[in-house]
Design an enzyme around this catalytic site. Structure first.
Site, short mmCIF file in Angstrom:
data_model
loop_
_atom_site.label_atom_id
_atom_site.label_comp_id
_atom_site.label_asym_id
_atom_site.label_seq_id
_atom_site.Cartn_x
_atom_site.Cartn_y
_atom_site.Cartn_z
N ASP A 88 -7.71 -2.24 4.59
CA ASP A 88 -6.74 -1.57 5.44
C ASP A 88 -6.94 -1.85 6.93
O ASP A 88 -6.24 -1.28 7.78
CB ASP A 88 -6.73 -0.07 5.14
CG ASP A 88 -6.10 0.19 3.77
OD1 ASP A 88 -5.15 -0.53 3.42
OD2 ASP A 88 -6.58 1.08 3.06
N ASP A 135 -0.88 -2.14 -2.05
CA ASP A 135 -0.78 -1.73 -0.64
C ASP A 135 -1.12 -2.88 0.31
O ASP A 135 -0.65 -2.94 1.45
CB ASP A 135 -1.74 -0.57 -0.34
CG ASP A 135 -1.85 0.44 -1.47
OD1 ASP A 135 -1.68 0.04 -2.63
OD2 ASP A 135 -2.12 1.60 -1.19
N1 GLY Z 1 -2.67 2.83 1.09
C1 GLY Z 1 -2.94 4.05 0.43
C2 GLY Z 1 -1.73 4.84 0.14
O1 GLY Z 1 -0.62 4.39 0.21
O2 GLY Z 1 -1.90 6.02 -0.16
#
Ligand code: GLY
Length: 378
Positions: free
Chosen positions: A94, A156
């Site tokens: 992330d 994600d």
């Molecule tokens: N990237 C984690 C979520 O969407 O909760």
């Protein structure tokens, strides 16, 4: 949309966003809000994946208004992230979410060299997570002692790849883009199903790279369809097409968009998973709608002009629905902008509350409709 063409609801919503955010700046300052519980945004540690959304929203509002009250806390947030970047062991994939909406945003708007270097450093850490055998970017680090998730990739990450495309464009070195494309090719092969729904977690043998299966993750089950994951795929594939021009990404983005749109309820805000058994509560996830709406607006620009309306019209109606049905405009005691997000149903975390990424993508969608020139992922 030029100033004179903007509908009244859009201008009212934009003003409400600005007013509420200015009030929130007084309390949140350079904090890192995630979920608003009982009206108050809970602040996370800076290493948490959501750290970019609040400063990203402040940058969107600064870009439109030039108001320093948005810029100063955004810059302070970016500086607070330095300790996390330098002590990189807490970071996972992330990095893309976190530094695209802080340092890349700041660099695009103000051109500061320090922001550029921070974003390049983040891109290098992200690139270093690439597993060359499996052609995927590793998602997480072990959550607990003894856990081995070196072979896990998650949908994600499609939204983390824009940091790599940006790094290649900025340095002239194609390696970052090669990694982003290799990962997104794996998304095409292993994540997106023929019907346009997507897996959340796909697993590989990290030694050989062999595909080993899939897991439900934040969705209900391995073969269900987590709605926010579907939105990440829709937007991430569209962005990969934007950055590479590769037709397969556009085709897959459309397939995912059609799945998303054809499964929406009347108010166009999906349940947290599109494929739930009758006995599981269908809490809404407004953040999935906000992400998808902004992604659909980009997709409408990338699609054949004859079909642009297929993506634009529902995106506008989704943003209108979020504003009129979910906007927390009537409640001065609620810091969140958009109600009824669901962060993690299987773990029972933050269900039916405003989420900072729901707020961010709602504001980004409005900014797109109002003709913003700078969208940080692009
Ligand atoms: N990237 C984690 C979520 O969407 O909760």
């Amino acid at each position: 949309m030029s100033q004179t063409e903007r509908p009244e609801w859009l201008e009212t919503a934009w003003k409400r966003v600005k007013d509420k955010t200015l009030r929130n700046v007084q309390r949140i300052g350079a904090g890192f809000p995630h979920a608003s519980v009982n009206g108050v945004y809970q602040l996370e540690e800076p290493h948490w994946w959501t750290a970019g959304f609040w400063p990203g929203m402040l940058w969107l509002l600064y870009d439109e208004s030039g108001d320093e009250r948005f810029r100063l806390p955004a810059e302070q947030c970016e500086a607070r992230l330095d300790a996390v970047l330098d002590g990189f062991v807490r970071l996972d994939h992330d990095l893309g979410f976190m530094w695209t909406l802080t340092s890349v945003a700041s660099y695009k708007l103000l051109g500061g060299e320090a922001s550029k270097l921070r974003a390049l450093k983040a891109a290098n850490y992200l690139a270093a997570r690439f597993n060359a055998q499996g052609r995927y970017i590793r998602a997480w680090n072990p959550w607990r002692e003894g856990e081995d998730n070196a072979g896990w990739a998650i949908i994600d990450c499609a939204m983390n790849t824009p940091l790599l495309y940006w790094a290649s464009r900025t340095t002239g070195d194609p390696r970052y883009r090669h990694i982003a494309e290799a990962h997104m090719d794996t998304v095409l092969d292993r994540f997106v199903r023929p019907d346009g729904s997507v897996h959340h977690i796909v697993t590989f043998d990290p030694q050989t790279g062999a595909h080993t299966g899939s897991l439900g993750g934040q969705g209900h089950a391995p073969e269900s369809a987590w709605s926010r994951g579907t939105a990440w795929a829709l937007y991430g594939l569209t962005l990969s097409y934007h950055h590479t021009g590769k037709q397969a990404y556009l085709d897959a983005a459309k397939r995912v968009a059609h799945f998303f749109l054809s499964n929406l309820p009347d108010d166009l805000v999906p349940p947290w998973d599109f494929r739930l058994p009758p006995d599981v509560p269908k809490h809404r996830d407004s953040s999935a709608a906000a992400i998808a709406a902004s992604g659909l607006l980009l997709l409408s620009r990338k699609a054949n002009p004859l079909e642009a309306h297929v993506y634009r019209e529902p995106a506008v109606r989704m943003l209108e629905s979020l504003d009129s049905r979910y906007g927390a405009w009537d409640d001065p005691e609620e810091e969140g902008l958009i109600r009824e997000g669901t962060s993690h149903y299987p773990e029972g975390k933050n269900i039916g509350v405003p989420l900072i990424y729901g707020d961010y993508f709602f504001v980004e969608g409005l900014a797109r409709l109002r003709g913003a020139k700078t969208i940080f992922w692009e």
